[in-house]
Design a protein around this motif. Structure first.
Motif, PDB file in Angstrom:
ATOM      1  N   ALA A 113      -1.759 -25.474  -1.907  1.00  0.00           N
ATOM      2  CA  ALA A 113      -3.047 -25.047  -2.390  1.00  0.00           C
ATOM      3  C   ALA A 113      -3.716 -24.764  -1.359  1.00  0.00           C
ATOM      4  O   ALA A 113      -4.630 -23.849  -1.356  1.00  0.00           O
ATOM      5  CB  ALA A 113      -3.598 -26.356  -3.228  1.00  0.00           C
ATOM      6  N   ALA A 114      -3.888 -25.696  -0.124  1.00  0.00           N
ATOM      7  CA  ALA A 114      -4.841 -25.211   1.040  1.00  0.00           C
ATOM      8  C   ALA A 114      -4.163 -23.725   1.526  1.00  0.00           C
ATOM      9  O   ALA A 114      -5.011 -23.002   2.156  1.00  0.00           O
ATOM     10  CB  ALA A 114      -4.762 -26.607   2.055  1.00  0.00           C
ATOM     11  N   LEU A 115      -2.981 -23.715   1.672  1.00  0.00           N
ATOM     12  CA  LEU A 115      -2.260 -22.387   2.386  1.00  0.00           C
ATOM     13  C   LEU A 115      -2.545 -21.310   1.500  1.00  0.00           C
ATOM     14  O   LEU A 115      -2.711 -20.036   1.996  1.00  0.00           O
ATOM     15  CB  LEU A 115      -0.968 -22.700   2.714  1.00  0.00           C
ATOM     16  CG  LEU A 115      -0.376 -23.603   3.871  1.00  0.00           C
ATOM     17  CD1 LEU A 115       0.910 -23.830   3.777  1.00  0.00           C
ATOM     18  CD2 LEU A 115      -1.116 -23.022   4.979  1.00  0.00           C
ATOM     19  N   ASN A 120      -3.751 -16.680   1.940  1.00  0.00           N
ATOM     20  CA  ASN A 120      -3.569 -15.604   0.847  1.00  0.00           C
ATOM     21  C   ASN A 120      -5.143 -15.464  -0.067  1.00  0.00           C
ATOM     22  O   ASN A 120      -5.227 -14.543  -0.730  1.00  0.00           O
ATOM     23  CB  ASN A 120      -2.747 -16.078  -0.250  1.00  0.00           C
ATOM     24  CG  ASN A 120      -1.499 -16.305   0.549  1.00  0.00           C
ATOM     25  OD1 ASN A 120      -0.920 -17.420   0.511  1.00  0.00           O
ATOM     26  ND2 ASN A 120      -0.649 -15.314   1.173  1.00  0.00           N
ATOM     27  N   ASN A 121      -6.084 -16.209   0.373  1.00  0.00           N
ATOM     28  CA  ASN A 121      -7.309 -15.675  -0.223  1.00  0.00           C
ATOM     29  C   ASN A 121      -7.133 -15.964  -1.700  1.00  0.00           C
ATOM     30  O   ASN A 121      -7.931 -15.220  -2.539  1.00  0.00           O
ATOM     31  CB  ASN A 121      -8.285 -14.557   0.059  1.00  0.00           C
ATOM     32  CG  ASN A 121      -9.743 -14.824  -0.061  1.00  0.00           C
ATOM     33  OD1 ASN A 121     -10.206 -15.644   0.036  1.00  0.00           O
ATOM     34  ND2 ASN A 121     -10.326 -13.756   0.072  1.00  0.00           N
ATOM     35  N   ARG A 172      -5.424 -11.946  11.038  1.00  0.00           N
ATOM     36  CA  ARG A 172      -4.309 -11.399  10.505  1.00  0.00           C
ATOM     37  C   ARG A 172      -3.883 -11.345   9.227  1.00  0.00           C
ATOM     38  O   ARG A 172      -3.138 -10.529   8.705  1.00  0.00           O
ATOM     39  CB  ARG A 172      -3.098 -12.114  11.318  1.00  0.00           C
ATOM     40  CG  ARG A 172      -2.674 -13.136  10.852  1.00  0.00           C
ATOM     41  CD  ARG A 172      -1.442 -13.825  11.736  1.00  0.00           C
ATOM     42  NE  ARG A 172      -1.105 -15.082  11.550  1.00  0.00           N
ATOM     43  CZ  ARG A 172      -1.108 -16.295  11.414  1.00  0.00           C
ATOM     44  NH1 ARG A 172      -2.308 -16.518  11.939  1.00  0.00           N
ATOM     45  NH2 ARG A 172      -0.567 -17.193  10.954  1.00  0.00           N
ATOM     46  N   HIS A 173      -4.330 -12.180   8.397  1.00  0.00           N
ATOM     47  CA  HIS A 173      -4.108 -12.476   6.892  1.00  0.00           C
ATOM     48  C   HIS A 173      -4.973 -11.369   6.088  1.00  0.00           C
ATOM     49  O   HIS A 173      -4.565 -10.957   5.029  1.00  0.00           O
ATOM     50  CB  HIS A 173      -4.463 -13.764   6.291  1.00  0.00           C
ATOM     51  CG  HIS A 173      -3.690 -14.846   6.960  1.00  0.00           C
ATOM     52  ND1 HIS A 173      -2.570 -14.862   7.220  1.00  0.00           N
ATOM     53  CD2 HIS A 173      -4.272 -15.640   7.744  1.00  0.00           C
ATOM     54  CE1 HIS A 173      -2.053 -16.036   7.905  1.00  0.00           C
ATOM     55  NE2 HIS A 173      -3.389 -16.543   8.614  1.00  0.00           N
ATOM     56  N   GLU A 224      -5.680  -7.561   1.627  1.00  0.00           N
ATOM     57  CA  GLU A 224      -6.120  -6.331   0.918  1.00  0.00           C
ATOM     58  C   GLU A 224      -5.291  -5.676   0.178  1.00  0.00           C
ATOM     59  O   GLU A 224      -5.301  -5.083  -0.855  1.00  0.00           O
ATOM     60  CB  GLU A 224      -6.566  -5.430   2.020  1.00  0.00           C
ATOM     61  CG  GLU A 224      -7.430  -4.125   1.503  1.00  0.00           C
ATOM     62  CD  GLU A 224      -8.570  -4.206   0.591  1.00  0.00           C
ATOM     63  OE1 GLU A 224      -8.810  -3.509  -0.030  1.00  0.00           O
ATOM     64  OE2 GLU A 224      -9.429  -5.359   0.565  1.00  0.00           O
ATOM     65  N   LYS A 225      -3.842  -5.642   0.625  1.00  0.00           N
ATOM     66  CA  LYS A 225      -2.848  -5.096   0.069  1.00  0.00           C
ATOM     67  C   LYS A 225      -2.434  -5.607  -1.270  1.00  0.00           C
ATOM     68  O   LYS A 225      -1.881  -4.926  -2.312  1.00  0.00           O
ATOM     69  CB  LYS A 225      -1.537  -5.182   0.848  1.00  0.00           C
ATOM     70  CG  LYS A 225      -1.773  -3.985   2.087  1.00  0.00           C
ATOM     71  CD  LYS A 225      -0.348  -4.178   3.074  1.00  0.00           C
ATOM     72  CE  LYS A 225      -0.492  -3.252   4.238  1.00  0.00           C
ATOM     73  NZ  LYS A 225       0.666  -3.500   4.861  1.00  0.00           N
TER      74      LYS A 225
END
Length: 145
Positions: A92-94, A99-100, A132-133, A138-139
């Motif tokens: 959940a945190a990751l 990954n926003n 870097r994420h 965005e993609k």
């Protein structure tokens, strides 16, 4: 925070518990249904949840079904949504940090109440890491044609 929550019939009890928990924490919660355990189709509720997160009515979404899989697929049909299926707090945190994710999905048949609360706590208390994420995220919202 403004949080929308939706489920199918298999997760209606977990939804009610988590809705009340989020309200106790001071969040503004929109319960999108269903209200009873009568059979419903998870895509209908996943699409609805995705739409209120995408249009900004809610900051975050909580999607629940028996396994969490089907409703997460429905939410993710909306390109503005990044719904992560989680079963423990680290994922959940990751989901937020890397990954926003703006929606979290869990399975009522697979995740107990205390674990579901722990996942929500981790999700809502973690900020997006950016850096870097950011380009990768965005993609996700702008797939190639």
């Amino acid at each position: 925070m403004r949080i929308a929550i939706a489920s199918d019939h298999a997760a209606v009890d977990l939804k009610a518990t988590l809705r009340d928990y989020l309200i106790e924490l001071g969040h503004e919660v929109a319960d999108l249904g269903p209200e009873t355990a009568d059979r419903v189709d998870y895509p209908d509720y996943g699409y609805l949840l995705g739409s209120v997160v995408a249009d900004g009515t809610a900051d975050y979404g909580v999607a629940l079904c028996g396994s969490g899989i089907g409703i997460s697929m429905a939410v993710n049909r909306n390109p503005a949504c990044r719904c992560a299926l989680v079963s423990e707090p680290l994922s959940a945190a990751l989901a937020r940090e890397h990954n926003n994710a703006n929606c979290i999905a869990m399975g009522a048949r697979l995740t107990g109440i205390d674990m579901a609360k722990a996942c929500l706590d981790a999700f809502l208390s973690t900020e997006f890491g950016g850096g870097r994420h950011a380009g990768r995220v965005e993609k996700l919202s702008n797939p190639p044609a």
